[in-house]
Each structure stands twice: as C-alpha cells, then as structure tokens.
Design an enzyme around this catalytic site. Structure first.
Site, PDB file in Angstrom:
ATOM      1  N   CYS A   1      -0.350   4.048   2.271  1.00 52.15           N
ATOM      2  CA  CYS A   1      -0.088   3.827   3.702  1.00 52.15           C
ATOM      3  C   CYS A   1       1.402   3.953   4.025  1.00 52.15           C
ATOM      4  O   CYS A   1       1.770   4.543   5.037  1.00 52.15           O
ATOM      5  CB  CYS A   1      -0.525   2.425   4.134  1.00 52.15           C
ATOM      6  SG  CYS A   1      -2.049   1.851   3.427  1.00 52.15           S
ATOM      7  N   ASP A   2       2.251   3.372   3.186  1.00 42.25           N
ATOM      8  CA  ASP A   2       3.653   3.203   3.573  1.00 42.25           C
ATOM      9  C   ASP A   2       4.658   3.997   2.739  1.00 42.25           C
ATOM     10  O   ASP A   2       5.851   4.001   3.057  1.00 42.25           O
ATOM     11  CB  ASP A   2       4.032   1.704   3.485  1.00 42.25           C
ATOM     12  CG  ASP A   2       3.175   0.864   4.429  1.00 42.25           C
ATOM     13  OD1 ASP A   2       2.777   1.399   5.478  1.00 42.25           O
ATOM     14  OD2 ASP A   2       2.905  -0.311   4.124  1.00 42.25           O
ATOM     15  N   CYS A  60       0.848  -1.193   0.000  1.00 41.12           N
ATOM     16  CA  CYS A  60       0.000   0.000   0.000  1.00 41.12           C
ATOM     17  C   CYS A  60       0.884   1.244   0.000  1.00 41.12           C
ATOM     18  O   CYS A  60       1.462   1.594   1.031  1.00 41.12           O
ATOM     19  CB  CYS A  60      -0.919  -0.023   1.226  1.00 41.12           C
ATOM     20  SG  CYS A  60      -1.917   1.474   1.392  1.00 41.12           S
TER      21      CYS A  60
END
Ligand code: NAP
Length: 301
Positions: free
Chosen positions: A135-136, A132
């Site tokens: 997200c990251d 992701c």
C-alpha cells in the site's frame, strides 16, 4: 427490529457487503467499533484501488460508507462482545448493552497488523511508520527504509521495497528467518538490502515525522537513519467472539473458502478476517460482494 442481514465490521468488505445486500432489497445493519473504513483509514494515500489514481484512505472509507448509506444501510458505532443464536435469529450483543437481531450475519471484522508497542508508534503511523509495503511502499521511492520481521510478509515486503528504495534494512530479532528460504536467497542477491539480525527495534526517532530508529543488536545500541519503517510482524484477526459459529485456523482466521460460507447456516465471513493468501482492499471488497450475495441466496432459499 429483525434485520435480514447484520454485518459486523465497517471496513471495505463490510461496507461493500452492505451496498450489495441493500441493492438486493434486504434490510441491513452495519456495526463498526472504531472508524468506518477500517484499516484503510491508516493509509495516507491509496493508489492501488481501481478507479482512483490517488485517494486518502479516510476519503475512500467515507465514500464506501456514503455509498452503503445512500442505498439505505443502517449503521451503528458499537463494539460487539457476544453473539448467540436461537430459533433462527442471530443476536449480537454490544459492549454498551445494546443488542441487535438479524436472520443472517456477515462477519467482516478485518485483521489488525501487530504493532511493535513502541512509544509514539501510533502517532507516527502514516508519517514514516507503515504496516503495508504494497500500500505505502511507493511513497518511499529513493529513500532508505527498514522492514522489521522475519516471516514471509517481511521478506516479501523487503523484496518489493528493494525495487524502488535506495536501501532496505531487514531487521529481525533472530539469526535466521521464519519465512521461505527462496525469498531469503532472493534478498541475499540484492545489493541494496542489509540484514540486521538478532536485533530488536527499541526506539522510533524524529519529531512528528520518522527520521530513524534505534536497534539493539548483541547488546549494542545502533541508530539507523530512515525515511520509513515497515512493521511486518504478523496480523491478528479479531474472530474470537464468533468462534462458536465458524472454524478458525491456527492463526485465528475464519477457515472459510472463496464462497465466504461458514459451518453455521446464515453466518458468512468476508475480508481480511478470512483465511486467504492475498489480503488487499480489492480482495476485501470482492469478499463483501460474494458474502452479501451468498447471504441473500440463503435468505431467499
Ligand atoms: P509470521 O509468519 O507470523 O511472522 C511474523 C514475524 O514477526 C516472525 O518472524 C516473528 O519473529 C516476528 N515477530 C513477531 N512479533 C514480533 C515482535 N514483537 N517484535 C519483533 N518481531 C516479531 O507473519 P507474516 O509474515 O505476516 O505471515 C503470516 C502468514 O501468512 C504466514 O503463514 C506466512 O507464511 C503467510 N504469508 C504467505 C505469503 C506467501 O506468499 N505465501 C506471504 C505473506 C505471508 P519470530 O520468527 O521470532 O517468531
């Protein structure tokens, strides 16, 4: 015991649904097969959930669970293998043989990112292997990274990462992309993006932490040094068990609208397993609230 609501899936959507349903006075059972917290337990740090500047995915999952249990939700670690309905009672049967009964059901089973199936892939999750970029991606600022995949997710991930990373390799097994041409054109204009086409990732390099990958392109092996590899080869929802109770779209997602209702009275769906354009923690918890309140309305009608 006959629960008012059984929630299948103990990720952010399911646990939020549990909290809302308990606060509306319903008896609630949450059934989770792996780890409470769901997909976020794979994220070393979550920095896009409102109210938390930075929190580990496991800690956030624990907090969501604690909150639902504090409100009185019951939880079971079981894998649901079948569901049936008779006389207005929904019965879920688990792999262990245990069976639970409820009047309403919320399916919040999430979707798992597809994995490449390479050696040590699971061990390197959070240590260079990610699924992701939203997200990251921020953890790889200034580094060289690769995105693997040729759909819209991979193209969008590569665009996002190109804003903050030094170099982005976009690796795809074909010579042309499945995703939108507009995204491909935007990527072609980026000086720090290199397309590696007709290429397959064959090895993850590095001990304990990813240091690079090996790809096979035109029969040749090539090593690429990297800080992070973002795998974007699609997601797979796990809705098959409930297919008799709700429409599934071609990719297997529950074809329910924003009201989270399915075609079966008393069966609701929430989170990443539902057809939607944005699959994020925030949209999952939003679904949890909507599905829980819809289930309460249905029970009270
Ligand atoms: P996707 O469209 O299914 O694309 C998956 C990509 O991964 C394909 O290019 C596929 O290659 C490749 N792939 C699959 N298995 C692989 C493997 N084992 N090794 C290497 N490559 C592999 O998935 P997605 O990009 O996650 O998108 C899912 C859906 O959401 C799509 O309908 C997409 O349009 C939609 N979406 C929309 C937006 C938007 O903003 N509108 C954003 C993201 C996603 P092949 O091409 O060779 O099959």
């Amino acid at each position: 015991m006959l629960y008012d609501i059984i929630i299948i899936g103990g990720g952010p959507a399911g646990l939020t649904a549990a909290t809302y349903a308990r606060r509306a006075g319903k008896s609630v059972l949450v059934i989770e097969k792996n780890a409470f917290g769901g997909q976020i337990t794979w994220s070393p740090r979550v920095e896009n959930f409102p109210g938390f500047v930075s929190i580990s995915g496991t800690e956030l999952g624990d907090k969501l669970l604690e909150q639902a249990m504090e409100q009185g939700a019951e939880v079971e670690l079981e894998e649901v293998t079948a569901m049936r309905e008779a006389d207005g009672v929904k019965t879920v049967v688990c792999e262990s043989g245990a069976a639970f009964q409820g009047r309403a059901l919320i399916v919040a089973v999430g979707a798992r990112p597809r994995m490449l199936g390479l050696a040590r892939e699971e061990a390197l999750v959070g240590s260079g292997v990610c699924y992701c970029a939203v997200c990251d991606g921020a953890f790889y600022k200034g580094q060289d990274v690769a995105v693997n995949g040729g759909g819209n997710s991979a193209l969008q991930d590569a665009l996002l990462l190109s804003e903050t990373c030094r170099k982005v390799y976009l690796i795809h097994r074909r010579d042309s992309f499945r995703g939108e041409q507009k995204l491909v054109e935007a990527l072609e204009k980026k000086e720090n993006v290199e397309f590696v086409l007709g290429a397959t990732v064959t090895e993850l390099l590095g001990d304990g932490e990813l240091t690079g990958i090996a790809v096979t392109q035109n029969g040749q092996r090539r090593e690429i040094s990297l800080g992070g590899l973002f795998v974007a080869i699609g997601h797979a929802p796990d809705n098959g068990t409930y297919a008799d109770f709700m429409e599934l779209d071609r990719a297997g997602y529950a074809a329910a609208g924003e009201d989270c209702r399915t075609r079966t009275p008393g069966v609701f769906v929430a989170g990443d397993c539902r057809t939607k354009s944005v699959r994020q923690l925030t949209t999952a918890v939003a679904d949890g609230a909507v599905a829980a309140l819809a289930a309460c309305d249905w029970l009270d009608a």
